[in-house]
Structure formats: structure tokens, C-alpha cells
Design an enzyme around this catalytic site. Structure first.
Site, PDB file in Angstrom:
ATOM      1  N   HIS A   1      -4.852-127.684 -63.068  1.00 25.24           N
ATOM      2  CA  HIS A   1      -3.488-127.982 -62.644  1.00 25.24           C
ATOM      3  C   HIS A   1      -3.244-129.470 -62.901  1.00 25.24           C
ATOM      4  O   HIS A   1      -4.168-130.278 -62.883  1.00 25.24           O
ATOM      5  CB  HIS A   1      -3.369-127.660 -61.148  1.00 25.24           C
ATOM      6  CG  HIS A   1      -1.983-127.712 -60.597  1.00 25.24           C
ATOM      7  ND1 HIS A   1      -1.363-128.896 -60.266  1.00 25.24           N
ATOM      8  CD2 HIS A   1      -1.105-126.732 -60.276  1.00 25.24           C
ATOM      9  CE1 HIS A   1      -0.159-128.644 -59.778  1.00 25.24           C
ATOM     10  NE2 HIS A   1       0.021-127.338 -59.777  1.00 25.24           N
TER      11      HIS A   1
ATOM     12  N   ASP B   1     -11.267-128.427 -56.761  1.00 28.16           N
ATOM     13  CA  ASP B   1      -9.918-128.056 -56.342  1.00 28.16           C
ATOM     14  C   ASP B   1      -9.956-126.586 -55.920  1.00 28.16           C
ATOM     15  O   ASP B   1     -10.038-125.688 -56.755  1.00 28.16           O
ATOM     16  CB  ASP B   1      -8.941-128.274 -57.491  1.00 28.16           C
ATOM     17  CG  ASP B   1      -7.529-127.803 -57.161  1.00 28.16           C
ATOM     18  OD1 ASP B   1      -7.275-127.409 -56.006  1.00 28.16           O
ATOM     19  OD2 ASP B   1      -6.681-127.814 -58.079  1.00 28.16           O
TER      20      ASP B   1
ATOM     21  N   GLN C   1      -6.591-122.485 -54.999  1.00 27.02           N
ATOM     22  CA  GLN C   1      -6.385-121.059 -55.248  1.00 27.02           C
ATOM     23  C   GLN C   1      -7.572-120.205 -54.804  1.00 27.02           C
ATOM     24  O   GLN C   1      -7.542-118.984 -54.982  1.00 27.02           O
ATOM     25  CB  GLN C   1      -6.115-120.831 -56.745  1.00 27.02           C
ATOM     26  CG  GLN C   1      -4.895-121.548 -57.285  1.00 27.02           C
ATOM     27  CD  GLN C   1      -3.589-121.025 -56.732  1.00 27.02           C
ATOM     28  OE1 GLN C   1      -3.534-119.963 -56.115  1.00 27.02           O
ATOM     29  NE2 GLN C   1      -2.500-121.768 -56.941  1.00 27.02           N
TER      30      GLN C   1
ATOM     31  N   LYS D   1      -0.418-122.422 -49.356  1.00 31.61           N
ATOM     32  CA  LYS D   1      -0.840-121.266 -50.150  1.00 31.61           C
ATOM     33  C   LYS D   1      -1.700-120.304 -49.337  1.00 31.61           C
ATOM     34  O   LYS D   1      -2.067-119.238 -49.828  1.00 31.61           O
ATOM     35  CB  LYS D   1      -1.609-121.733 -51.393  1.00 31.61           C
ATOM     36  CG  LYS D   1      -0.801-122.597 -52.353  1.00 31.61           C
ATOM     37  CD  LYS D   1      -1.612-122.954 -53.578  1.00 31.61           C
ATOM     38  CE  LYS D   1      -0.952-124.057 -54.401  1.00 31.61           C
ATOM     39  NZ  LYS D   1       0.324-123.650 -54.996  1.00 31.61           N
TER      40      LYS D   1
ATOM     41  N   CYS E   1       2.401-125.912 -64.130  1.00 36.63           N
ATOM     42  CA  CYS E   1       1.711-127.200 -63.985  1.00 36.63           C
ATOM     43  C   CYS E   1       0.300-127.137 -64.568  1.00 36.63           C
ATOM     44  O   CYS E   1      -0.627-127.763 -64.059  1.00 36.63           O
ATOM     45  CB  CYS E   1       1.667-127.643 -62.518  1.00 36.63           C
ATOM     46  SG  CYS E   1       3.266-128.062 -61.834  1.00 36.63           S
TER      47      CYS E   1
END
Length: 418
Positions: free
Chosen positions: A133, A210, A213, A236, A376
């Protein structure tokens, strides 16, 4: 709420989410398939935020009146919940930020200002991947421009996996940090973080993951993951916007300099100099996102009650179903892994001869909410030689019937533009 069956009682779960019962465009039931961008919120989270503002609203930490003490307990209680949720060895390793982007910018900024052991400077190398991202690309470009460091990256295979055949040549003795996504927001790929961490350890490099997700969709154990820093965001994972988390190993957080200066992050301030508090408060300057933290704590409670293992299993079944359903649609090209192995239910695709924005518009007219664009993650989109994709992303409250609605919606797209 608690479920007891081996599989999720999705219909019961859906009743906790008021927005899922609304109609759009007059009489169309909402089919919400944009969870990779942001999830919907259960009533338990909404109620927790309202309760905070109605009964406990005050600034935290320094007040001695009742409301201040209650607000502080709620805020720090949320930190405890997050620490337990991610398996953090210490609650002091959990830093609240406004989102994952700020969390990753925090690390990129302080590594440019750190002491000799961790400072990134000329000749040093920063390693990322082609599927990141933008929030895990741009901060490292900015750091490299400030310091004279070099950015390197792992490429993506044709089937949407990381190409680790170059592992030893990409991560070298010059590497100071590897910053990589756990689950790609474009491809749905679950990356083999442990392989990258092992190589990074061999050369003494730090690792940032990261988990934006992955934290919403599968069990996340930061100790087992092996990284030095992990970032994720609340909105999220059923929480409110404006709250994110940076987890870091406590000895590193103690050694690294602050990110922002101001109230709360100090130890002593004189007119001549300032000294700084210990983590996590060293990295939380000013009034924090109190209500948002309370909401995130409620979201963690909800996810824990449902069970992250069961959420992951439900979504794995959905992934298989969605991939099979979309693969059967003539003209659809799935961007990313074609099977559910090491993959989540975030499916990006193109539709032959039809621009993704047109696909998204016709689907919306039918009540189906998807995301269109490069998400993104433009370098990954460019790698596949396409301008954009349509992305359908699923969560614990989504059903196979909604996947069927997506396929039916694509048939209408074909009628309009085919």
C-alpha cells in the site's frame, strides 16, 4: 455477543450491524463488499462510543476528578485489550496512533533521527515489496530522500505471490529495515513473513509488518510473527476511524526518539530542555483519540467473542466460493492468487473491455458496494499492465448469497456495457 456453533452464525452476527439492514437507491438491499477499505461497525461498538461521551467524557491521565479517572481507565483498558488481542508481551508496547499510515510514518521518521545503532543514513538500504500500500512506500521514499538511503524491493510473481528467489540479494548487510505487508490489500495474498524475518535477522535488520489487512481477518500474534514493529488500523476491524495501533518491541521503543513533541509525552520540561516519558506515552503526544480507543476496545471484545479462528475459517470458505464464482464469469480476470491457499477474501478483478469505474457504478445501482481504482497500490497494478481493478472484499458478516449477488450484478454490467 457469543456464538457456540463450529461455524459462524452469520445471520445472527448481521443483526448486530444496523447499516446492513438499510436500503440504497430506494429499494435495493445493501450488499457491502468494501471491507478492505473500511468495515462496518456493530451496535456494541457504537454503544460503547456513545456511552463514553454521555457518561465519562474527560481528558485522560492527569485529572483527579471522577470523569477523568473513568476516561483514563477506559482508554488504558483499551490498550490492555489490544495487547491481549495481538499477544503483546507488554501493554507498554502498544502505541495508539490515528491509523496504520501514521504508525508506519512514525517508524520511518524516528529511524532517520535515531542514535547510531538504528539511524538510517547514506549507504543504508530499506527493503519493501512491490505489493505494498502507498502508506508503506511513500514514508520510505521520504526517508531515503532525507537521508541518502536506498529503497529496494521484492517483486511479485504472475500469480500474485512475493518472489523470494532474490531473498539473499535483496536483503543484504546494508539493509537496515525491511517493511512489508502481511496481507496485500490488492491481491489478498498472505505473505510468508517468517522467511523474510529469518533473513533479516541474519543481517541484523529490523522488520516492520503492515498488518492492516490481517489483524481483522485472522489471529495475530506479534510475538510469534517475529517482527520488531507491527502496524494496523481500527476502522478495518469493526472499530471507529481515527484510531490505529503500532506495536513495537519494548527495548526498541525505549531507545528510539519521540515522533511528536507536546503534552503527555514528557518526563520533565524546563526552559532549557525536555526529557521524555517511557513508552507508550513517549509516542502519544497531546490529547489522544480517547473515544476512538474505547470503540476499538469494544471491537476487540466483539472479535474475541466471535473467535478469530472461526472468522478466518468462515472467510476461507468465502474465498474459495468467490474465486470459483468469479472464475466462471466470462471476461473476468482475477488479479492475484487463483486459489484460496494463503489468501484472504479480497478479490480484485478486471472485466474485459469494461473500465472498473463503469463496473463499480452499475454494481452500485444494484446496491452492491465494491471499490474501484488502484487501491493505493499503484505499483502492483502497473506490474499487471492494467489501469485499475474492481475489488470485492468480504468479512465475517458476508455470505455466499452476497457473492452470488455480485456475479448476478456483473451480468447486468455486461448488459449495459457488453
Amino acid at each position: 455477543m457469543t456464538t457456540t456453533a463450529a461455524s459462524l452464525d452469520v445471520e445472527t452476527i448481521r443483526k448486530d450491524f444496523p447499516i446492513l439492514s438499510r436500503l440504497v437507491h430506494g429499494d435495493k438491499p445493501l450488499v457491502y463488499l468494501d471491507n478492505a477499505a473500511t468495515s462496518q461497525k456493530p451496535r456494541q461498538v457504537l454503544d460503547a462510543i456513545v456511552d463514553y461521551y454521555e457518561k465519562h467524557n474527560a481528558n485522560v491521565h492527569r485529572g483527579i476528578h471522577t470523569l477523568a479517572e473513568e476516561a483514563t481507565a477506559l482508554y488504558e483498558g483499551a490498550r490492555d485489550k489490544v495487547a491481549e488481542f495481538i499477544g503483546a508481551p507488554s501493554r507498554d508496547e502498544v502505541i495508539f496512533t490515528k491509523n496504520s499510515s501514521e504508525a508506519m510514518n512514525l517508524i520511518a521518521r524516528v529511524l532517520g533521527e535515531a542514535g547510531p545503532g538504528y539511524r538510517i543514513g547514506p549507504g543504508d538500504e530499506i527493503v519493501i515489496t512491490e505489493m505494498e500500500h502507498h502508506s508503506n512506500i511513500v514514508p520510505w521514499h521520504m526517508l531515503a530522500e532525507r537521508t541518502g538511503a536506498t529503497v529496494k524491493w521484492f517483486q511479485i510473481t504472475d500469480d500474485g505471490r512475493l518472489d523470494l528467489s532474490t531473498l539473499d540479494s535483496v536483503i543484504t548487510e546494508r539493509t537496515k529495515i525491511v517493511s512489508m505487508v502481511h496481507v496485500s490489500n490488492l491481491l489478498g495474498t498472505i505473505n510468508p513473513v517468517e522467511k523474510v524475518v529469518k533473513r533479516a535477522r541474519e543481517v541484523g535488520a529490523l522488520v516492520l509488518v503492515d498488518a492492516s489487512q490481517s489483524a481483522p481477518h485472522m489471529p495475530l500474534d506479534v510475538a510469534a510473527l517475529g517482527a520488531d514493529f507491527v502496524a494496523f488500523t481500527g476502522h478495518k476491524m469493526l472499530g471507529p476511524t481515527g484510531i490505529g495501533v503500532l506495536w513495537g518491541r519494548l527495548p526498541l521503543l525505549q531507545e528510539l526518539p519521540p515522533f511528536l513533541g507536546g503534552g503527555e509525552m514528557i518526563e520533565v520540561v524546563t526552559m532549557e530542555r525536555s526529557t521524555f516519558a517511557q513508552p507508550p506515552h513517549k509516542f502519544e503526544a497531546g490529547t489522544p483519540p480517547i473515544a476512538e480507543a474505547v470503540g476499538l476496545g469494544a471491537a476487540v471484545d466483539y472479535l474475541t467473542a466471535v473467535g478469530m479462528d472461526r472468522i478466518a475459517a468462515h472467510e476461507h470458505e468465502l474465498t474459495t466460493y468467490v474465486l470459483d464464482a468469479l472464475s466462471a464469469v466470462d471476461g473476468v480476470r482475477i488479479i492475484g492468487p487463483a486459489t484460496a491457499e494463503d489468501r484472504v477474501a479480497e478479490v480484485s478483478f478486471t472485466y474485459a473491455g469494461i473500465h472498473p469505474h463503469d463496473v463499480g457504478q452499475v454494481l452500485d445501482e444494484q446496491g452492491i458496494a465494491v471499490r474501484v481504482g488502484h487501491h493505493c497500490a499503484r505499483p502492483a497494478v502497473v506490474r499487471y499492465g492494467i489501469p485499475a481493478t474492481t475489488r470485492a472484499s468480504f468479512y465475517l458478516y458476508n455470505t455466499t448469497a452476497e457473492a452470488d449477488a455480485l456475479v448476478k450484478g456483473l451480468a447486468q454490467v455486461k448488459k449495459v456495457f457488453g
